[in-house]
Design a protein around this motif. Structure first.
Motif, PDB file in Angstrom:
ATOM      1  N   VAL A   1       0.913  -1.286   0.051  1.00 53.01           N
ATOM      2  CA  VAL A   1       0.168   0.149  -0.298  1.00 53.01           C
ATOM      3  C   VAL A   1       1.050   1.393   0.010  1.00 53.01           C
ATOM      4  O   VAL A   1       0.397   2.437  -0.794  1.00 53.01           O
ATOM      5  N   ALA A   2       2.263   0.989   0.677  1.00 57.20           N
ATOM      6  CA  ALA A   2       2.859   2.296   0.784  1.00 57.20           C
ATOM      7  C   ALA A   2       2.780   2.723  -0.072  1.00 57.20           C
ATOM      8  O   ALA A   2       3.713   3.366  -0.769  1.00 57.20           O
ATOM      9  N   TRP A   3       3.943   1.513  -1.014  1.00 52.76           N
ATOM     10  CA  TRP A   3       4.928   1.701  -2.350  1.00 52.76           C
ATOM     11  C   TRP A   3       3.841   2.027  -3.727  1.00 52.76           C
ATOM     12  O   TRP A   3       4.148   3.051  -4.357  1.00 52.76           O
ATOM     13  N   SER A   4       2.309   1.437  -3.744  1.00 49.11           N
ATOM     14  CA  SER A   4       1.589   2.407  -4.288  1.00 49.11           C
ATOM     15  C   SER A   4       0.616   3.963  -4.220  1.00 49.11           C
ATOM     16  O   SER A   4       1.064   3.970  -5.079  1.00 49.11           O
ATOM     17  N   ASN A   5       1.200   4.307  -3.416  1.00 51.59           N
ATOM     18  CA  ASN A   5       1.173   5.426  -2.977  1.00 51.59           C
ATOM     19  C   ASN A   5       1.750   5.870  -3.681  1.00 51.59           C
ATOM     20  O   ASN A   5       1.281   7.450  -3.745  1.00 51.59           O
ATOM     21  N   ALA A   6       2.953   5.873  -2.866  1.00 53.67           N
ATOM     22  CA  ALA A   6       4.485   7.026  -3.148  1.00 53.67           C
ATOM     23  C   ALA A   6       4.065   6.807  -5.006  1.00 53.67           C
ATOM     24  O   ALA A   6       4.555   8.267  -5.274  1.00 53.67           O
ATOM     25  N   MET A   7       4.313   5.591  -5.363  1.00 50.44           N
ATOM     26  CA  MET A   7       4.017   5.843  -6.891  1.00 50.44           C
ATOM     27  C   MET A   7       3.175   6.186  -7.795  1.00 50.44           C
ATOM     28  O   MET A   7       3.606   6.657  -8.997  1.00 50.44           O
ATOM     29  N   GLY A   8       1.428   5.613  -6.722  1.00 45.98           N
ATOM     30  CA  GLY A   8       0.865   6.611  -7.503  1.00 45.98           C
ATOM     31  C   GLY A   8       0.820   7.828  -7.538  1.00 45.98           C
ATOM     32  O   GLY A   8       0.325   8.838  -8.311  1.00 45.98           O
ATOM     33  N   ALA A   9       1.384   8.419  -6.437  1.00 48.40           N
ATOM     34  CA  ALA A   9       1.912  10.392  -6.341  1.00 48.40           C
ATOM     35  C   ALA A   9       2.940  10.436  -7.586  1.00 48.40           C
ATOM     36  O   ALA A   9       2.424  12.125  -8.645  1.00 48.40           O
ATOM     37  N   VAL A  10       3.629  10.005  -7.894  1.00 46.02           N
ATOM     38  CA  VAL A  10       4.301  10.096  -9.556  1.00 46.02           C
ATOM     39  C   VAL A  10       3.205  10.407 -10.252  1.00 46.02           C
ATOM     40  O   VAL A  10       4.268  11.532 -11.578  1.00 46.02           O
ATOM     41  N   LEU A  11       3.319   9.081 -10.479  1.00 43.14           N
ATOM     42  CA  LEU A  11       2.495   9.195 -11.720  1.00 43.14           C
ATOM     43  C   LEU A  11       1.307  10.193 -11.596  1.00 43.14           C
ATOM     44  O   LEU A  11       1.199  10.741 -12.724  1.00 43.14           O
ATOM     45  N   LEU A  12       0.753  10.777 -10.699  1.00 46.07           N
ATOM     46  CA  LEU A  12      -0.456  11.385 -10.736  1.00 46.07           C
ATOM     47  C   LEU A  12       0.200  13.328 -11.233  1.00 46.07           C
ATOM     48  O   LEU A  12      -0.217  13.940 -11.968  1.00 46.07           O
ATOM     49  N   HIS A  13       1.472  13.268 -10.670  1.00 44.76           N
ATOM     50  CA  HIS A  13       2.190  15.059 -10.559  1.00 44.76           C
ATOM     51  C   HIS A  13       2.750  14.620 -12.691  1.00 44.76           C
ATOM     52  O   HIS A  13       2.514  15.590 -12.833  1.00 44.76           O
ATOM     53  N   GLY A  14       2.967  13.685 -12.950  1.00 42.08           N
ATOM     54  CA  GLY A  14       3.053  12.923 -14.495  1.00 42.08           C
ATOM     55  C   GLY A  14       2.434  13.597 -15.222  1.00 42.08           C
ATOM     56  O   GLY A  14       2.329  14.526 -16.573  1.00 42.08           O
TER      57      GLY A  14
END
Length: 287
Positions: free
Chosen positions: A164-177
């Protein structure tokens, strides 16, 4: 209500990215403190994280926030409530062991009808933004339903907290992109107010950190079909909170909708309810 307040100060996808920035940091710290296997190590670990980050976090939020700019909340509620039905369809393809009986399918239908009674979208407004905006919201439902099913299918060893933690962190990067690629969004459009900060922090800590840990933990226990029944409950809480906090009307049709949703839930969970009732009677034979 908090999302609605925050959107007054922050562009939609960027708003989602900010909340997942904070959530990712908080959840990575928590995962590292409570779990030994919180870092992705194997291919299956990374697959599980990437599915969650891309479908359940990144694309779901991007499609939902953009789509809601052009449809009413009632229409959005109906479209997102397609989630359990979509999850059932995907489960039949990817998870042969996940099946609904005829009675269970009837319960799923009751839940969807109940959501319709609660939300009751105006047909004249359904396509007010054309097919594009409703299509984005429906795509959001497709993403989270498919993501839930694929996450359940991947047999990884990473802990729930770590995934869950890594999904949220990497999801944030995708959303910024995604936000950066949208000409309608810019950091210069952010109004740094107390309300905006409180909205982002609240959503990051409670709706994201706490909520997603519960979601993925239950996904392991009850499966993709049942966990996505949360889509049926959300409009109920929206209607009740709007009535209590915003003085919105709560009419008899909405109350009937709640009852229909409850009937659908009972039909879907009849075996678990029966088992729990039997165990209570065994613990209290005198009753």
């Amino acid at each position: 209500m908090v999302i609605k307040a925050g959107l007054e100060f922050v562009p939609p996808v960027l708003f989602a990215a900010f909340r997942y920035d904070i959530a990712g940091v908080v959840m990575l710290g928590y995962a590292a403190s409570v779990s030994d296997h919180w870092k992705p190590k194997t291919r299956s670990d990374w697959t599980s994280v990437l599915v969650g980050a891309t479908l359940i976090i990144g694309l779901y939020n991007a499609f939902l926030f953009v789509g809601q700019q052009g449809v009413t909340s009632a229409v959005a509620a109906i479209l997102v409530a397609m989630n359990p039905i979509l999850a059932t369809g995907f489960a039949r393809v990817f998870l042969p062991s996940e099946r609904l009986t005829l009675v269970g399918s009837l319960g799923l239908l009751f839940g969807f009808i109940g959501v319709g009674l609660v939300a009751r979208p105006d047909p004249s407004n359904l396509l007010s933004g054309g097919l594009i905006f409703p299509g984005f919201v429906l795509l959001a439902a497709v993403c989270v339903a498919l993501g839930s099913v694929l996450t359940q299918r991947v047999e990884s060893d990473i802990s729930t907290e770590g995934m869950v933690a890594w999904s949220n962190a990497m999801g944030a990067v995708l959303l910024h992109g995604i936000s950066t690629s949208l000409p309608s969004e810019s950091v210069t459009d952010v109004e740094l107010t107390t309300g905006a900060i409180l909205a982002v922090v609240y959503l990051a800590v409670f709706a994201n950190a706490v909520g997603y840990f519960i979601y993925f933990d239950l996904l392991d226990q009850v499966g993709a079909i049942e966990i996505n029944l949360v889509s049926y409950v959300a409009p109920v809480f929206a209607a009740v909170s709007g009535w209590v906090v915003l003085n919105e009307s709560l009419d008899i049709v909405s109350i009937i909708g709640f009852i229909v949703i409850f009937v659908g839930f009972v039909l879907l969970k009849r075996e678990a309810i029966s088992s729990e009732t039997d165990s209570i009677q065994l613990r209290n034979p005198s009753e």
